[in-house]
Design an enzyme around this catalytic site. Structure first.
Site, PDB file in Angstrom:
ATOM      1  N   HIS A 107     -13.324 108.649  34.863  1.00  0.00           N
ATOM      2  CA  HIS A 107     -13.307 107.630  35.789  1.00  0.00           C
ATOM      3  C   HIS A 107     -12.778 106.487  34.739  1.00  0.00           C
ATOM      4  O   HIS A 107     -13.045 106.220  33.438  1.00  0.00           O
ATOM      5  CB  HIS A 107     -14.400 107.086  36.297  1.00  0.00           C
ATOM      6  CG  HIS A 107     -15.682 107.115  35.736  1.00  0.00           C
ATOM      7  ND1 HIS A 107     -15.729 105.838  35.427  1.00  0.00           N
ATOM      8  CD2 HIS A 107     -16.449 107.941  35.236  1.00  0.00           C
ATOM      9  CE1 HIS A 107     -16.990 105.615  35.365  1.00  0.00           C
ATOM     10  NE2 HIS A 107     -17.730 107.351  34.757  1.00  0.00           N
ATOM     11  N   ASP A 134     -13.199 102.973  35.226  1.00  0.00           N
ATOM     12  CA  ASP A 134     -13.929 101.608  35.612  1.00  0.00           C
ATOM     13  C   ASP A 134     -14.972 101.650  34.695  1.00  0.00           C
ATOM     14  O   ASP A 134     -15.490 102.657  34.602  1.00  0.00           O
ATOM     15  CB  ASP A 134     -13.720 100.913  37.167  1.00  0.00           C
ATOM     16  CG  ASP A 134     -15.002 102.576  37.631  1.00  0.00           C
ATOM     17  OD1 ASP A 134     -15.165 103.953  37.461  1.00  0.00           O
ATOM     18  OD2 ASP A 134     -15.958 101.764  38.427  1.00  0.00           O
ATOM     19  N   ASP A 184     -19.077 105.346  28.675  1.00  0.00           N
ATOM     20  CA  ASP A 184     -18.748 106.085  30.160  1.00  0.00           C
ATOM     21  C   ASP A 184     -17.797 105.317  30.789  1.00  0.00           C
ATOM     22  O   ASP A 184     -17.892 103.948  31.233  1.00  0.00           O
ATOM     23  CB  ASP A 184     -20.391 105.390  30.693  1.00  0.00           C
ATOM     24  CG  ASP A 184     -20.527 105.420  32.467  1.00  0.00           C
ATOM     25  OD1 ASP A 184     -19.571 106.476  32.719  1.00  0.00           O
ATOM     26  OD2 ASP A 184     -21.710 105.986  32.996  1.00  0.00           O
ATOM     27  N   GLU A 191     -15.695 104.732  40.223  1.00  0.00           N
ATOM     28  CA  GLU A 191     -16.518 105.478  39.987  1.00  0.00           C
ATOM     29  C   GLU A 191     -17.984 104.425  40.416  1.00  0.00           C
ATOM     30  O   GLU A 191     -19.205 105.307  40.586  1.00  0.00           O
ATOM     31  CB  GLU A 191     -16.642 106.579  39.084  1.00  0.00           C
ATOM     32  CG  GLU A 191     -17.771 108.021  39.355  1.00  0.00           C
ATOM     33  CD  GLU A 191     -18.825 107.506  38.436  1.00  0.00           C
ATOM     34  OE1 GLU A 191     -19.822 108.038  38.351  1.00  0.00           O
ATOM     35  OE2 GLU A 191     -18.936 106.846  37.836  1.00  0.00           O
ATOM     36  N   GLU A 192     -18.330 103.390  39.603  1.00  0.00           N
ATOM     37  CA  GLU A 192     -19.497 102.882  38.830  1.00  0.00           C
ATOM     38  C   GLU A 192     -19.450 102.549  40.368  1.00  0.00           C
ATOM     39  O   GLU A 192     -21.394 101.752  40.374  1.00  0.00           O
ATOM     40  CB  GLU A 192     -19.691 102.014  37.797  1.00  0.00           C
ATOM     41  CG  GLU A 192     -18.926 102.841  36.700  1.00  0.00           C
ATOM     42  CD  GLU A 192     -20.017 103.507  35.876  1.00  0.00           C
ATOM     43  OE1 GLU A 192     -21.486 103.263  36.595  1.00  0.00           O
ATOM     44  OE2 GLU A 192     -19.855 104.453  34.619  1.00  0.00           O
ATOM     45  N   ASP A 238     -18.389 113.102  32.368  1.00  0.00           N
ATOM     46  CA  ASP A 238     -18.912 112.166  32.584  1.00  0.00           C
ATOM     47  C   ASP A 238     -19.996 112.699  32.641  1.00  0.00           C
ATOM     48  O   ASP A 238     -20.451 111.377  32.804  1.00  0.00           O
ATOM     49  CB  ASP A 238     -18.541 112.021  33.771  1.00  0.00           C
ATOM     50  CG  ASP A 238     -18.844 110.287  34.297  1.00  0.00           C
ATOM     51  OD1 ASP A 238     -19.358 109.477  33.398  1.00  0.00           O
ATOM     52  OD2 ASP A 238     -19.196 110.292  35.625  1.00  0.00           O
ATOM     53  N   HIS A 267     -24.400 102.127  30.461  1.00  0.00           N
ATOM     54  CA  HIS A 267     -24.261 100.896  31.094  1.00  0.00           C
ATOM     55  C   HIS A 267     -25.322  99.678  30.527  1.00  0.00           C
ATOM     56  O   HIS A 267     -26.709  99.230  30.429  1.00  0.00           O
ATOM     57  CB  HIS A 267     -24.806 101.175  32.213  1.00  0.00           C
ATOM     58  CG  HIS A 267     -24.693 102.065  33.679  1.00  0.00           C
ATOM     59  ND1 HIS A 267     -25.107 102.514  34.615  1.00  0.00           N
ATOM     60  CD2 HIS A 267     -23.169 102.448  32.939  1.00  0.00           C
ATOM     61  CE1 HIS A 267     -23.875 103.309  35.346  1.00  0.00           C
ATOM     62  NE2 HIS A 267     -23.212 103.223  34.358  1.00  0.00           N
TER      63      HIS A 267
END
Length: 381
Positions: free
Chosen positions: A84, A86, A120, A154-155, A177, A358
């Protein structure tokens, strides 16, 4: 630095410097991509796929970027790889300034402490692109058909909402991922979002006795009465949790958003029932009202992957061929592969070499990233 390692490093640094943060609130409203910067990232990847000579390269109106490298091994077998584009909106992904250091024979890429890094999942994007480039530059290396999809949002939990299923040829897929070296993930949480809206009665604070019903107080009491030992910060392994994600409101109306996570369907049903009970009893004790809405986000992919053992067996063989012992760990979250597995394409998850996702302490190991890329090459051969 060997050619694969150098290309992997250069790509990753370029990708993390490219702003592509998503927006959960807009995604929940059905806007996809939820931010314009994701379209800019997709444009970069589209151009790179075309430069590598992939076929059928396209970016859909919803920002999925696709490309196809035909098999050269005489087979009709194909595999789809996903990552992903984003980054999460909980920590800023704007103006990422990666810091590079050499440590114990490894190259470590960190943030400068002001933003997340974006490993990520830009580590996964870089690993897929570099594996593709390897096969393009080495036509003598036999490989199956390779499809790639770089997905938005995705997030936000909406990464597979608009995936172009009609163009996917492969019967199986792999998300890139995951986290640290050796992780191989075939199970994840069942995930639901619960929205609780409390309605109270507003009046002047000076004459509130016997009249006011404070929706803010209801929200606070509701959260206080959820199990304290079942929060993200107090659980690990196979423990589920209740995760308060946002609280907003006024005396008249307040809204709480929770993420519910559990590895079993029975456990998830019990969590929804507890939220219902606590919300309604809280509202009743204040003399207000509660409206609860539960929305499924994704399901544990374990059962459907167990029905297709060869998909995981082939990945285990690729790990071992690359000299990596697979470590089966549950995903305390989900991936686009969780949703894609639900939709009929079994999709385990491969590690990326990223850590502390994150957060402003996020970092990536180039050694681990290189191993992930090597595993992809072994898997596709």
């Amino acid at each position: 630095m060997n050619e694969i390692r150098k290309r992997l490093f250069d790509r990753f640094i370029g990708y993390v410097k490219t702003y592509s943060q998503s927006d959960s609130e807009k995604a929940d409203q059905g806007i996809m991509p939820s931010t314009p910067q994701q379209a800019e990232m997709a444009k970069i990847l589209n151009a790179e796929l075309k430069e590598l000579g992939l076929r059928e390269v396209q970016t859909t109106e919803h920002c999925y970027t696709y490309g196809y490298l035909p098999a050269n091994d005489g087979s009709d077998r194909s595999i789809c790889l996903l990552a992903h584009i984003d980054t999460v909106d909980e920590v800023s992904g704007l103006n990422v300034n990666p810091q590079v250091s050499e440590e114990d024979g490894d190259t470590i890429i960190r943030t400068d402490g002001n933003t997340l890094l974006g490993a990520d999942d830009k580590a996964g994007v870089a690993e897929i692109m570099t594996a593709l480039e390897y096969f393009v530059r080495h036509p003598e290396a036999a490989h199956c058909g390779i499809e790639v999809i770089f997905s938005p949002d995705e997030e936000t939990g909406h990464g597979m909402d608009k995936v172009p299923m009609e163009i996917i040829k492969s019967k199986c897929a792999y998300t890139v991922d995951g986290g640290s070296l050796g992780e191989l993930e075939v199970e994840c949480f069942n995930a639901w979002k619960s929205e609780v809206e409390f309605t109270g009665v507003a009046c002047h604070t000076g004459t509130a006795r016997g009249t006011m019903v404070n929706a803010i107080s209801m929200a606070a009491s509701f959260l206080q009465n959820l199990p304290h030992d079942q929060r993200p910060e107090t659980t690990d392994g196979y423990d589920g949790f209740y995760a308060p994600m946002s609280v907003e409101g006024s005396i008249e109306k307040s809204r709480v958003v929770l993420f519910l996570r559990d590895f079993t369907l029975e456990g998830m049903e019990n969590r929804r029932l507890l939220v219902d009970m606590v919300a309604r009893s809280t509202a009743a004790s204040f003399g207000g009202m509660a409206k609860i809405t539960h929305t499924q986000q994704y399901l544990n992919m374990r059962e459907k992957l167990d029905a297709c053992p060869e998909v995981v067996e082939n990945l285990v063989a690729a790990y071992k061929a690359a000299g990596v012992e697979p470590k089966f760990v549950p995903i305390r979250g989900g991936t686009d592969g969780s949703r894609l597995t639900e939709m009929g394409i079994p999709t385990p998850n491969i590690f990326t070499g990223g850590h502390n996702f994150h957060s402003r302490d996020e970092w990536a190991s180039l050694n681990e990233m290189e191993k992930a890329c090597e595993i992809l090459i072994k898997l596709l051969a």
